[in-house]
Design a protein around this motif. Structure first.
Motif, PDB file in Angstrom:
ATOM      1  N   ASP B 123     -41.449  27.099 -12.987  1.00 35.42           N
ATOM      2  CA  ASP B 123     -40.868  26.904 -11.657  1.00 35.42           C
ATOM      3  C   ASP B 123     -41.184  28.127 -10.791  1.00 35.42           C
ATOM      4  OD1 ASP B 123     -38.216  27.906 -13.338  1.00 35.42           O
ATOM      5  OD2 ASP B 123     -38.362  28.695 -11.295  1.00 35.42           O
ATOM      6  N   PRO B 124     -41.317  27.909  -9.478  1.00 39.28           N
ATOM      7  CA  PRO B 124     -41.872  28.932  -8.585  1.00 39.28           C
ATOM      8  C   PRO B 124     -41.186  30.292  -8.686  1.00 39.28           C
ATOM      9  CG  PRO B 124     -41.627  26.847  -7.434  1.00 39.28           C
ATOM     10  CD  PRO B 124     -41.021  26.655  -8.775  1.00 39.28           C
ATOM     11  N   ALA B 125     -39.872  30.290  -8.835  1.00 40.52           N
ATOM     12  CA  ALA B 125     -39.163  31.569  -8.860  1.00 40.52           C
ATOM     13  C   ALA B 125     -39.583  32.389 -10.086  1.00 40.52           C
ATOM     14  CB  ALA B 125     -37.654  31.314  -8.871  1.00 40.52           C
ATOM     15  N   GLU B 126     -39.571  31.728 -11.242  1.00 43.60           N
ATOM     16  CA  GLU B 126     -39.947  32.400 -12.485  1.00 43.60           C
ATOM     17  C   GLU B 126     -41.404  32.861 -12.425  1.00 43.60           C
ATOM     18  OE1 GLU B 126     -38.336  33.366 -15.009  1.00 43.60           O
ATOM     19  OE2 GLU B 126     -39.899  33.783 -16.489  1.00 43.60           O
ATOM     20  N   ARG B 127     -42.249  31.998 -11.856  1.00 49.74           N
ATOM     21  CA  ARG B 127     -43.670  32.314 -11.741  1.00 49.74           C
ATOM     22  C   ARG B 127     -43.852  33.572 -10.890  1.00 49.74           C
ATOM     23  NH1 ARG B 127     -46.263  27.313  -9.846  1.00 49.74           N
ATOM     24  NH2 ARG B 127     -45.919  28.038  -7.736  1.00 49.74           N
ATOM     25  N   GLU B 128     -43.185  33.572  -9.753  1.00 53.26           N
ATOM     26  CA  GLU B 128     -43.280  34.701  -8.826  1.00 53.26           C
ATOM     27  C   GLU B 128     -42.808  35.999  -9.509  1.00 53.26           C
ATOM     28  OE1 GLU B 128     -44.495  36.464  -5.507  1.00 53.26           O
ATOM     29  OE2 GLU B 128     -44.844  34.413  -6.181  1.00 53.26           O
ATOM     30  N   LYS B 129     -41.724  35.886 -10.251  1.00 51.73           N
ATOM     31  CA  LYS B 129     -41.154  37.053 -10.930  1.00 51.73           C
ATOM     32  C   LYS B 129     -42.159  37.638 -11.929  1.00 51.73           C
ATOM     33  CE  LYS B 129     -37.705  38.029 -14.256  1.00 51.73           C
ATOM     34  NZ  LYS B 129     -37.421  37.184 -15.397  1.00 51.73           N
ATOM     35  N   ARG B 130     -42.744  36.766 -12.726  1.00 52.25           N
ATOM     36  CA  ARG B 130     -43.682  37.246 -13.748  1.00 52.25           C
ATOM     37  C   ARG B 130     -44.923  37.870 -13.111  1.00 52.25           C
ATOM     38  NH1 ARG B 130     -44.154  33.241 -18.878  1.00 52.25           N
ATOM     39  NH2 ARG B 130     -41.955  32.823 -19.206  1.00 52.25           N
ATOM     40  N   GLN B 132     -45.149  39.251 -10.123  1.00 51.07           N
ATOM     41  CA  GLN B 132     -44.771  40.547  -9.536  1.00 51.07           C
ATOM     42  C   GLN B 132     -44.691  41.632 -10.600  1.00 51.07           C
ATOM     43  OE1 GLN B 132     -44.846  41.530  -6.593  1.00 51.07           O
ATOM     44  NE2 GLN B 132     -45.323  39.463  -5.863  1.00 51.07           N
TER      45      GLN B 132
END
Lengths: 268, 636
Positions: B123-130, B132
């Protein structure tokens, strides 16, 4: 500039010029030999329009089948080694060198009324030979090797390392094919499509033999040209001009798509 | 003197750490069999060895890109591969980060898309976090929009690492991570990589051929050769006690037979910088004589490469080198102090013993290739000589003579060929060059200036057109034929008369209406409609499956039984077709006579010869040939 450099340059220019003129002039002559109004007039016949429609329909269908089946074969040949692979590769190229009318006879021997599959057709109440599907089949037979060869080469050029890395990143082989192999091989795939489509468009001998020459049903542009040649050369020239024009426009389109894609995929 | 005859080189277990990866693998390769086992905790292991020793294969087997013949792999208590239990998880579920030597960044994707490649499904949030996280860890903030081709080697490596790390791998596999880098940045990147690996704290396997890389990056080192691990241990252990000459050479130390000992099994290891060189023997127990092969200078010291039965290196200071003026080719003595030498008892054999086997297999391969080459050349020679003789004969047979180019309508192929033979008997010097094609095509070629001496046309219209253009002055009727129905021998449509073609369902082929046979065929249908009913013509034409542009095509399709009936000239049913098709007569009242005409074009190259041939065709002898082929002739 030294004398020898000048000589090399002018020699090169001459050779290029001769090649271009030789390849271009005969086709240009077809357009220039006729009064444009007469050219249009002889095209404005139901027979020619029908032939054009049949040509476009059959070549699009043939190209579709070629891409669908040929891509699988090409990828398999590019990425697997097995005994007799070289032999198979050469065998798959044979339709390129086989005389088209011989290919037509071969198709009849297999798919004709009296061919190997003849009993199957009569059981199903189907006919293949001398019908529209035969036009498509003849074109597929003659044109597929061009696509397969081109696609095989461009798939082989996709570094296996990319595929390996993609798999380790959790992407299945099937998705890797779409996300890595196809985008990287695309220029080669497109030129293969263009080549085989052009071959299908110009297909004559095998179609004549296997599909027959029935205006409005199996008569493609090349068959119409040949038939017109027997009666009225100028109308044959007019249809030829039409065939060349349509082919030119479609090949140009593929070239433009190719350029776009190349832009998106810079050479590594 | 340090004497440690160690037998625990192959210590398999890391001391005091939790085992995360364990594997036992066997895989038959082309030249040797890979047989490895190991257990790895949270630590970095370096595998060193020459290229082709199987170290990259090991990584591929672990990653699931190749399948072992036998063995098992388990990671984090999960069995990924077990040959006996038929378990073989595919690469995409093994959760291993694999970084290749050339980094293999996908060239069609930007840096950001490369990094995100393996986690698009998250999901986009988790993807973005990883992303970053990885970007920050590896300092890639400024590169995200770049395409890989624009990056330097060090940048590519960091992107490749980021791409592997975002999937949160349980094991990191690095294949020659530094060898693609310039020497100038190599040591900096090496240090960065070491820090990164420390931070990550996941089991890591690094493959390299550089001992220095292994020494800096790894907690443990395993030396591999020809598919097996020869020695493993810490960098110091291996440097101190190389298991054999191969390892010694790899790590840059010397390993020579201990000369003054009784047992031949004893060897001595020493570092190049601990040894001395002199021109005179010193009667030391650790002394070897060797010839100087090469001298290379590094700043304050020079390294001498020496050879006798073995090869070794000795470092001397530049001062000493210049004072003594050692030259390549000279024989000198090397001494080493007892304190600086390390004794090693059982020397493990490796490549030396295996090399003869390798060379024989290569020889066998070569002889196989030779055999095949010989067979192939023999076949090629046979084919070429056959073709060659045929070619030569065909060339020799042609006597230099007068040539007579002729154009013949395709339907007259049979009689024309026989006429040529007869004419050549009388005029041996004449070489007839015949073109057989449809009348319309021949006419076009003549109009376009083809130089021919003689033209046989299958209809009147084309002859008249040529006369109108002034290409010919006159033409003569030479033969007549008429039309017949042909059906395949088995006659599956049960056609017995012209009328049947309209009343019975039949796959019919006829000539297209622009060629003579097509015109005549339609004429016949029109004639017959008078008696059979006005819709006869329409019914017959509805049965047509193909319009052919010449008679031969019609006949071939009937003979091949693809068509059930066709209409052709009686004269075309030659002996080759006679046993495949049956002729059915068309009533004379409806039949149309087909006429062949002959002419000599005005631009014929050899008018005299052309007229002579024309006269011969019209002579009684010539006309007899036409009758023989079923034609009616005007001159009986």
């Amino acid at each position: 500039m030294t004398g020898s450099k000048l000589l090399t340059r002018s020699l090169r220019s001459t050779l290029i010029l001769i090649s271009i003129i030789y390849l271009f002039l005969p086709l240009l002559a077809i357009f220039l030999s006729q009064n444009p109004i007469r050219l249009l007039a002889s095209l404005n016949s139901e027979l020619v329009v029908k032939a054009l429609v049949i040509s476009l329909e059959s070549t699009f269908a043939a190209t579709g089948f070629i891409v669908g089946f040929g891509t699988v074969v090409a990828y398999w040949l590019a990425k697997h080694t097995f005994k007799g692979k070289r032999f198979l590769e050469v065998a798959l190229q044979m339709p390129i060198v086989a005389p088209p009318s011989v290919a037509g006879v071969g198709l009849l021997l297999v798919f004709g009324h009296m061919g190997v599959l003849g009993p199957l057709w009569s059981k199903l109440g189907m006919e293949v030979a001398f019908q529209f599907p035969a036009v498509v089949m003849a074109q597929i037979f003659m044109a597929a090797p061009f696509y397969i060869a081109s696609a095989r080469q461009s798939f082989a050029a996709v570094d296996d390392h990319y595929i390996a890395v993609s798999r380790t990143l959790g992407v299945t082989a099937w998705k890797t094919f779409w996300r890595i192999s196809v985008p990287l091989a695309l220029p080669g795939l497109l030129s293969g499509i263009a080549l085989s489509w052009a071959r299908a468009m110009g297909e004559f001998g095998a179609t004549m033999m296997f599909a027959g020459n029935l205006p409005g049903k199996t008569q493609t542009l090349p068959l119409a040209i040949y038939t017109a040649m027997e009666a009225d050369t100028s109308s044959a020239v007019a249809i030829s001009a039409l065939l060349l024009l349509v082919s030119f426009l479609l090949l140009l389109l593929v070239g433009i798509i190719d350029k776009r894609m190349q832009h998106a995929v810079p050479a590594s | 003197m340090i004497n440690e005859c160690s037998t625990q080189f192959r210590q398999a277990k890391p001391k005091g750490v939790l085992i995360l990866l364990s594997f036992t693998l066997k895989k038959r390769l082309r030249d040797f069999t890979l047989e490895l086992s190991g257990q790895v905790g949270i630590e970095t292991i370096a595998l060193i060895g020459h290229s082709g020793c199987g170290k990259t294969t090991l990584l591929r087997l672990l990653a699931g890109l190749d399948t072992p013949d036998e063995g098992s792999i388990s990671l984090d208590d999960k069995v990924l591969f077990d040959s006996s239990a038929q378990i073989n998880d595919p690469a995409e579920v093994r959760e291993m980060g694999y970084v290749l030597q050339n980094y293999a960044l996908f060239p069609h994707l930007s840096v950001l898309d490369n990094i995100a490649y393996g986690i698009v499904k998250l999901d986009p949030a988790e993807r973005e976090k990883r992303i970053q996280e990885a970007v920050r860890l590896l300092g890639l903030q400024k590169l995200l929009d770049q395409m890989p081709a624009k990056l330097s080697g060090g940048e590519q490596q960091r992107v490749a690492l980021a791409r592997a790390l975002v999937i949160r791998p349980k094991l990191l596999l690095l294949d020659e991570p530094l060898s693609a880098l310039d020497i100038s940045i190599r040591s900096r990147v090496r240090t960065e990589l070491k820090q990164l690996l420390k931070q990550l704290a996941i089991p890591t396997l690094i493959v390299t051929h550089d001992f220095e890389d292994a020494r800096v990056l790894a907690d443990r080192i395993a030396v591999m050769d020809r598919g097996v691990i020869i020695q493993s241990g810490s960098a110091e252990e291996i440097a101190q006690y190389p298991a054999n000459a191969f390892v010694a050479q790899f790590i840059g130390t010397n390993l020579l037979p201990a000369p003054k000992m009784d047992t031949r099994q004893t060897w001595t290891a020493f570092d190049p910088w601990r040894a001395r060189v002199s021109r005179l023997a010193q009667d030391s127990p650790y002394e070897w004589k060797g010839q100087i092969q090469d001298i290379s200078r590094f700043g304050g010291f020079a390294r001498l490469y020496l050879t006798a039965e073995q090869s070794w290196m000795v470092d001397v200071s530049i001062d000493e080198l210049d004072r003594n003026r050692y030259e390549p080719g000279e024989w000198v003595y090397t001494q080493v102090d007892e304190a600086d030498s390390r004794e090693i008892c059982s020397l493990q054999q490796s490549e030396q013993s295996d090399s003869p086997a390798e060379s024989t297999s290569v020889d066998r391969k070569r002889s196989g290739t030779w055999k095949r080459a010989v067979v192939w050349s023999a076949v090629m020679l046979a084919v070429l000589s056959t073709i060659g003789t045929g070619f030569y004969k065909s060339r020799v047979k042609q006597p230099p003579g007068t040539s007579l180019p002729v154009f013949i309508a395709a339907n007259a192929t049979g009689p024309a060929t026989e006429l040529f033979a007869l004419y050549k008997q009388k005029h041996p010097g004449v070489d007839i060059e015949a073109t057989f094609a449809g009348t319309q095509i021949l006419r076009t070629q003549i109009e376009q200036g083809a130089k021919v001496d003689f033209f046989l046309s299958a209809d009147l219209a084309n002859m008249q057109a040529l006369q109108d253009k002034g290409v010919i002055n006159r033409y003569d009727l030479v033969s007549n034929s008429h039309e017949v129905i042909v059906v395949p021998k088995e006659n599956s449509a049960a056609i017995h008369s012209l009328q049947d073609l309209g009343s019975k369902p039949v796959r019919l082929v006829i000539g297209v209406d622009t060629v003579p046979i097509g015109k005549y065929t339609r004429q016949i249908f029109t004639n017959a409609s008078a008696d059979y009913g006005s819709n006869f013509q329409g019914q017959v034409l509805s049965h047509v499956v193909s319009y052919e542009t010449d008679v031969k095509q019609v006949l071939q399709k009937v003979a091949a039984t693809e068509a059930q009936a066709g209409i052709v000239y009686n004269t075309d049913v030659s002996s080759t077709f006679a046993d495949k098709v049956t002729e059915i007569d068309i009533p004379d009242a409806y039949n149309v006579k087909a006429a062949n005409y002959i002419a000599v074009p005005t631009n014929a190259p050899d008018q005299k010869l052309a007229l002579d041939f024309l006269n011969f065709v019209q002579s009684a002898e010539g006309q007899a040939v036409f009758r023989k082929f079923g034609y009616d002739t005007p001159v009986q």
